[in-house]
Each structure stands twice: as structure tokens, then as C-alpha cells.
Design a protein around this motif. Structure first.
Motif, PDB file in Angstrom:
ATOM      1  N   PHE A   1       3.144  -3.323 -10.785  1.00  0.00           N
ATOM      2  CA  PHE A   1       2.309  -4.511 -10.980  1.00  0.00           C
ATOM      3  C   PHE A   1       3.150  -5.787 -10.932  1.00  0.00           C
ATOM      4  N   ASP A   2       4.325  -5.775 -11.559  1.00  0.00           N
ATOM      5  CA  ASP A   2       5.190  -6.947 -11.601  1.00  0.00           C
ATOM      6  C   ASP A   2       6.014  -7.093 -10.321  1.00  0.00           C
ATOM      7  N   ILE A   3       6.468  -5.986  -9.767  1.00  0.00           N
ATOM      8  CA  ILE A   3       7.296  -6.038  -8.563  1.00  0.00           C
ATOM      9  C   ILE A   3       6.501  -6.575  -7.375  1.00  0.00           C
TER      10      ILE A   3
ATOM     11  N   LEU B   1      -3.958 -13.269 -15.608  1.00  0.00           N
ATOM     12  CA  LEU B   1      -5.321 -12.862 -15.963  1.00  0.00           C
ATOM     13  C   LEU B   1      -5.479 -11.345 -15.956  1.00  0.00           C
ATOM     14  N   LEU B   2      -4.919 -10.681 -14.949  1.00  0.00           N
ATOM     15  CA  LEU B   2      -4.996  -9.215 -14.900  1.00  0.00           C
ATOM     16  C   LEU B   2      -4.245  -8.591 -16.077  1.00  0.00           C
ATOM     17  N   ALA B   3      -3.116  -9.187 -16.464  1.00  0.00           N
ATOM     18  CA  ALA B   3      -2.366  -8.684 -17.622  1.00  0.00           C
ATOM     19  C   ALA B   3      -3.184  -8.845 -18.902  1.00  0.00           C
TER      20      ALA B   3
ATOM     21  N   MET C   1      -4.472   1.755 -14.900  1.00  0.00           N
ATOM     22  CA  MET C   1      -4.774   1.735 -13.473  1.00  0.00           C
ATOM     23  C   MET C   1      -3.840   0.771 -12.735  1.00  0.00           C
ATOM     24  N   ILE C   2      -3.607  -0.418 -13.276  1.00  0.00           N
ATOM     25  CA  ILE C   2      -2.794  -1.382 -12.534  1.00  0.00           C
ATOM     26  C   ILE C   2      -1.312  -1.330 -12.884  1.00  0.00           C
TER      27      ILE C   2
ATOM     28  N   ARG D   1       6.695   3.672 -17.026  1.00  0.00           N
ATOM     29  CA  ARG D   1       6.044   2.882 -15.961  1.00  0.00           C
ATOM     30  C   ARG D   1       7.062   2.080 -15.161  1.00  0.00           C
ATOM     31  N   SER D   2       8.182   1.749 -15.778  1.00  0.00           N
ATOM     32  CA  SER D   2       9.222   0.973 -15.103  1.00  0.00           C
ATOM     33  C   SER D   2      10.073   1.831 -14.184  1.00  0.00           C
ATOM     34  N   GLY D   3       9.945   3.174 -14.291  1.00  0.00           N
ATOM     35  CA  GLY D   3      10.771   4.078 -13.522  1.00  0.00           C
ATOM     36  C   GLY D   3      11.945   4.618 -14.321  1.00  0.00           C
TER      37      GLY D   3
END
Length: 145
Positions: A30-32, A68-70, A83-84, A135-137
Motif C-alpha cells: 500500500f505504501d510502496i 483517506l484510505l488509511a 485488503m489494501i 505485511r512489510s515482508g
């Protein structure tokens, strides 16, 4: 072009300050994705491949969308955040490697042993209570008592 680069640099800093500090602090998909698109858009303002102010506005719009999505993900109770942003996957449970999860995540036994060594533990998988692919790997480890 140098003057545009200076202006874009300071505008980009201001836009990120309006957004969310986590944009470049975390490594979730999501951030990348935002980081890649943000850099691509702003490069057009520097090189002049797109109209300057329209490009700046597009970058600002993406950062606000990310914020907004966050916010929606934070307040969502129906799994929108997962999901995101994704969700962690259990790689080891009570010393037992979860081979199907490891295979689908492309994580090897050596990756888990490396995570153990990095966290200051001996590379013994049987000493793991739980290991997760975050989630970050990153691989996080909770050792048995």
C-alpha cells in the motif's frame, strides 16, 4: 530544470507533511505503490513532460487518497485494512514449519533461520512458538519460553 527540481523538492516535502508520515516509513505494498507513483508523477514536473501545476496537484491528490484510505482502513471492521495493506501469515506454529504458507510466500527455512539470528536467537526452528511473515515482508519471531 534545476529551478523546477528545487521547487518540486520543497513542494513534495510540504505535500508529504500534509499526508501521513508512514507513507515512506513502512514497506507495505500500500505504501510502496504510492511512493513509486508519487516519484514518477513528480519527476514529470521536474523534466517538464507535463504541466507543472497539474502534476503537483495530481501528486497532492494521491497523497490525500492514501491518507483517506488509511483512515478508512483504520476504522473499518469488515477487513478493508487487510485488503489494501495485507495481513501477516503464520510461517511457524509451535516449532512446526507451515510448508504450504512458506511455499506460497516464497519463504525458505533459511529465511526463518536468518530472522532468528537477526533477532539474537540460535537458528533452531523448534525453539519458535510463532513466526510470521509481516505485511512489510519482515519475518517476526516469538520464541518459546
Amino acid at each position: 530544470m534545476s529551478l523546477r527540481a528545487i521547487v518540486v523538492f520543497f513542494v513534495a516535502l510540504a505535500i508529504i507533511r500534509v499526508g501521513n508520515h508512514r507513507i515512506f516509513g513502512k514497506n507495505t505494498a500500500f505504501d510502496i505503490v504510492l511512493g513509486i507513483i508519487y516519484g514518477s508523477i513528480l519527476s514529470r514536473a521536474i523534466t517538464g513532460n507535463s504541466p507543472f501545476w497539474a502534476t503537483i496537484f495530481a501528486a497532492f491528490t494521491l497523497v490525500i487518497l492514501h491518507k483517506l484510505l488509511a483512515i478508512v482502513a483504520y476504522h473499518s471492521s469488515f477487513g478493508f485494512g487487510n485488503m489494501i495493506k495485507g495481513k501477516p501469515k503464520a510461517l511457524v506454529k509451535d516449532g512446526e514449519m507451515q510448508k504450504n504458507v512458506m511455499r506460497s510466500s516464497s519463504v525458505t527455512e533459511n529465511d526463518i533461520k536468518e530472522a532468528l539470528r537477526s533477532s539474537g536467537h540460535k537458528p533452531d526452528i523448534s525453539s519458535i512458538h510463532r513466526a510470521y511473515l509481516e505485511r512489510s515482508g519482515d519475518i517476526s519471531i516469538i520464541c518459546k519460553d
